[in-house]
Write an enzyme that holds these catalytic residues in place. Sequence first.
Site, PDB file in Angstrom:
ATOM      1  N   SER A  17       0.769  -1.344  -0.193  1.00  0.00           N
ATOM      2  CA  SER A  17       0.139   0.108  -0.061  1.00  0.00           C
ATOM      3  C   SER A  17       0.801   1.066   0.124  1.00  0.00           C
ATOM      4  O   SER A  17       2.082   1.096   0.383  1.00  0.00           O
ATOM      5  CB  SER A  17      -0.712   0.117   1.034  1.00  0.00           C
ATOM      6  OG  SER A  17      -0.265  -0.111   2.379  1.00  0.00           O
ATOM      7  N   CYS A  18       0.290   2.363  -0.120  1.00  0.00           N
ATOM      8  CA  CYS A  18       0.974   3.755  -0.399  1.00  0.00           C
ATOM      9  C   CYS A  18       1.892   3.982   0.920  1.00  0.00           C
ATOM     10  O   CYS A  18       1.427   3.374   1.846  1.00  0.00           O
ATOM     11  CB  CYS A  18       0.023   4.814  -0.345  1.00  0.00           C
ATOM     12  SG  CYS A  18       0.643   6.273  -0.405  1.00  0.00           S
ATOM     13  N   PRO A  19       3.239   4.279   0.692  1.00  0.00           N
ATOM     14  CA  PRO A  19       3.748   4.774  -0.659  1.00  0.00           C
ATOM     15  C   PRO A  19       4.504   3.871  -1.520  1.00  0.00           C
ATOM     16  O   PRO A  19       5.116   3.926  -2.119  1.00  0.00           O
ATOM     17  CB  PRO A  19       4.659   5.926  -0.088  1.00  0.00           C
ATOM     18  CG  PRO A  19       5.195   5.350   1.166  1.00  0.00           C
ATOM     19  CD  PRO A  19       3.978   4.553   1.798  1.00  0.00           C
TER      20      PRO A  19
END
Length: 81
Positions: A17-19
């Site tokens: 997931s981000c980043p």
Amino acid sequence: MSAEYDIAETLDVKGASCPMPVVKTKGATDDLAAGDVLEVVATDSGSMSDLDGWAAGTASVELLDQEAGDDVYKHYVRKTE
């Protein structure tokens, strides 16, 4: 429908997931030659906007296309320099 590019490398960031999709994509494009296309396969829906924004602000890459499938998102990034 699948994009038709001469893929130099595929980067699997499924589950990240981000980043991390952007961080790993940047690292992978650093290792490519100019003109090479990187296919990025992700499961994070946020990768659509994250990779678009990153590529728009990065002179050495071009986002060619993005595809949203059933919980899988594909991004095609060309190294430009």
